[in-house]
Design a protein around this motif. Structure first.
Motif, PDB file in Angstrom:
ATOM      1  N   LYS A 141      31.039  39.104  29.227  1.00 49.18           N
ATOM      2  CA  LYS A 141      30.053  38.068  29.558  1.00 49.18           C
ATOM      3  C   LYS A 141      29.846  37.093  28.403  1.00 49.18           C
ATOM      4  O   LYS A 141      29.452  35.950  28.611  1.00 49.18           O
ATOM      5  CB  LYS A 141      28.717  38.711  29.947  1.00 49.18           C
ATOM      6  N   ASP A 144      34.867  33.689  25.722  1.00 48.13           N
ATOM      7  CA  ASP A 144      35.189  32.293  25.989  1.00 48.13           C
ATOM      8  C   ASP A 144      35.881  32.203  27.355  1.00 48.13           C
ATOM      9  O   ASP A 144      36.908  32.844  27.591  1.00 48.13           O
ATOM     10  CB  ASP A 144      36.121  31.768  24.893  1.00 48.13           C
ATOM     11  N   SER A 145      35.329  31.400  28.242  1.00 53.96           N
ATOM     12  CA  SER A 145      35.880  31.276  29.593  1.00 53.96           C
ATOM     13  C   SER A 145      37.265  30.639  29.597  1.00 53.96           C
ATOM     14  O   SER A 145      37.998  30.728  30.587  1.00 53.96           O
ATOM     15  CB  SER A 145      34.934  30.460  30.482  1.00 53.96           C
ATOM     16  N   LYS A 146      37.644  29.992  28.475  1.00 55.24           N
ATOM     17  CA  LYS A 146      38.964  29.363  28.390  1.00 55.24           C
ATOM     18  C   LYS A 146      40.059  30.385  28.065  1.00 55.24           C
ATOM     19  O   LYS A 146      41.239  30.143  28.315  1.00 55.24           O
ATOM     20  CB  LYS A 146      38.951  28.259  27.338  1.00 55.24           C
ATOM     21  N   ALA A 151      35.619  36.154  31.999  1.00 50.64           N
ATOM     22  CA  ALA A 151      34.556  35.231  31.598  1.00 50.64           C
ATOM     23  C   ALA A 151      34.578  33.969  32.454  1.00 50.64           C
ATOM     24  O   ALA A 151      33.526  33.407  32.776  1.00 50.64           O
ATOM     25  CB  ALA A 151      34.704  34.877  30.117  1.00 50.64           C
ATOM     26  N   SER A 152      35.777  33.533  32.847  1.00 49.14           N
ATOM     27  CA  SER A 152      35.871  32.336  33.689  1.00 49.14           C
ATOM     28  C   SER A 152      35.262  32.583  35.068  1.00 49.14           C
ATOM     29  O   SER A 152      34.657  31.683  35.657  1.00 49.14           O
ATOM     30  CB  SER A 152      37.329  31.887  33.828  1.00 49.14           C
ATOM     31  N   TYR A 154      32.734  34.689  35.657  1.00 50.00           N
ATOM     32  CA  TYR A 154      31.292  34.655  35.431  1.00 50.00           C
ATOM     33  C   TYR A 154      30.804  33.206  35.341  1.00 50.00           C
ATOM     34  O   TYR A 154      29.752  32.847  35.874  1.00 50.00           O
ATOM     35  CB  TYR A 154      30.924  35.383  34.135  1.00 50.00           C
ATOM     36  N   HIS A 155      31.579  32.376  34.643  1.00 50.35           N
ATOM     37  CA  HIS A 155      31.197  30.973  34.440  1.00 50.35           C
ATOM     38  C   HIS A 155      31.142  30.216  35.767  1.00 50.35           C
ATOM     39  O   HIS A 155      30.259  29.371  35.980  1.00 50.35           O
ATOM     40  CB  HIS A 155      32.197  30.311  33.485  1.00 50.35           C
ATOM     41  N   LYS A 156      32.083  30.514  36.678  1.00 44.67           N
ATOM     42  CA  LYS A 156      32.133  29.814  37.963  1.00 44.67           C
ATOM     43  C   LYS A 156      31.047  30.290  38.927  1.00 44.67           C
ATOM     44  O   LYS A 156      30.673  29.572  39.853  1.00 44.67           O
ATOM     45  CB  LYS A 156      33.516  29.997  38.582  1.00 44.67           C
TER      46      LYS A 156
END
Length: 231
Positions: A141, A144-146, A151-152, A154-156
Motif C-alpha cells: 500500500k 510506488d504505483s509506477k 500498488a497500481s 490500490y491507486h486505481k
C-alpha cells in the motif's frame, strides 16, 4: 488475578492495552501488540504471551501457527497504567516477515530502508501462503504505483480491483470448461491473488473469511443462503 486486571485503565483504552514485547536477555524491542482482559489473563495463567488481533478480531497465542512462542519472564505496567512491557524469551523470530524484530524499517533522510531483507525467511511455509501474501499486499500500500502492480491497483481504486476479480473469475470458468489443467491452476492463482488484493484494499483479514467458512460447516448451501435472506 482479578485484582491485577482491575489495576489497568481499561475504560480509557477502549478495552485494549498496548504491549511492547522485549527480549529479556538482549533487551531488544521485538514487537508491539495489544491485549484485552482475556488475553492478559491467559498470558498470566499460561506464562506465554497471548494477544488480541484487531484485524482478525480474536485472541491469538503468539506462535500458534509458527511455533515462535514468547515465554514470559516479567510484566511491567507503566505509571499511567495504560501500557505494558512484557519481557520474554522469544523462540524463533518475533515478526511474521521472518525478521527477529518487527522494527527493521530504518527511517532516515526521508527514506525508509528495510534492514532485515537478508534475514527474512520464507514465511509462506510457516504461516501459510494466503496469510503471507496478505501481509505482503498490505505492505504494498505504501509502494510506488509506477513500479508495483499491486500498488497500481490500490491507486486505481475499488472499480478497477472489482473488474479484475470479475475478469479472473471468468477466465477460470473458461479454463474449467476447456478442461485445461494447467490453465485452471494459473487462473485460480490469479483469481486468488486479485481476491486478496480486494480484501487488503478493504482491510479485511483472510482469517475472517476462514472463520466464516468454519461457521458454515454442517450447513447445507440452501440453509446458508436462506439464513442470509432472512437478515
Amino acid at each position: 488475578m482479578q485484582a491485577i486486571l482491575k489495576q489497568i485503565a481499561w475504560e480509557k483504552l477502549n478495552g485494549l492495552i498496548p504491549v511492547i514485547a522485549q527480549d529479556y536477555k538482549t533487551q531488544e524491542v521485538l514487537m508491539l501488540a495489544f491485549m484485552n482482559k482475556e488475553a492478559l489473563e491467559l498470558s498470566l495463567q499460561s506464562g506465554f504471551a497471548h494477544y488480541f488481533s484487531r484485524s482478525k478480531q480474536r485472541i491469538w497465542k503468539k506462535g500458534e501457527q509458527s511455533g515462535h512462542t514468547q515465554k514470559i519472564y516479567e510484566i511491567l505496567l507503566d505509571c499511567d497504567k495504560d501500557s505494558l512491557l512484557v519481557k520474554v524469551e522469544q523462540k524463533g523470530v518475533a515478526c511474521h516477515s521472518g525478521a527477529k524484530s518487527c522494527f527493521f524499517n530504518l527511517v532516515s533522510q526521508g527514506e525508509i530502508t528495510n534492514t532485515a531483507l537478508e534475514s527474512q525467511a520464507d514465511m509462506s511455509v510457516i504461516y501459510g501462503v494466503v496469510d503471507s501474501l496478505y501481509h505482503i499486499l498490505q505492505e504494498r500500500k505504501g509502494a510506488d504505483s509506477k513500479t508495483s502492480y499491486t500498488a497500481s491497483l490500490y491507486h486505481k481504486g475499488e472499480n478497477t480491483i472489482a473488474k479484475k476479480i470479475v475478469e479472473e473469475a471468468a477466465e477460470l470458468g473458461f479454463a474449467i470448461k476447456d478442461k485445461d489443467s494447467k490453465e485452471i491452476i494459473y487462473e485460480a492463482a490469479d483469481l486468488l491473488y486479485h481476491a486478496l488484493v480486494g480484501l487488503s484494499f478493504s482491510d479485511i483479514s483472510p482469517d475472517l473469511v476462514k472463520q466464516e467458512i468454519v461457521r458454515r460447516f454442517g450447513l447445507s448451501g440452501i440453509e446458508e443462503k436462506n439464513s442470509r435472506q432472512e437478515k
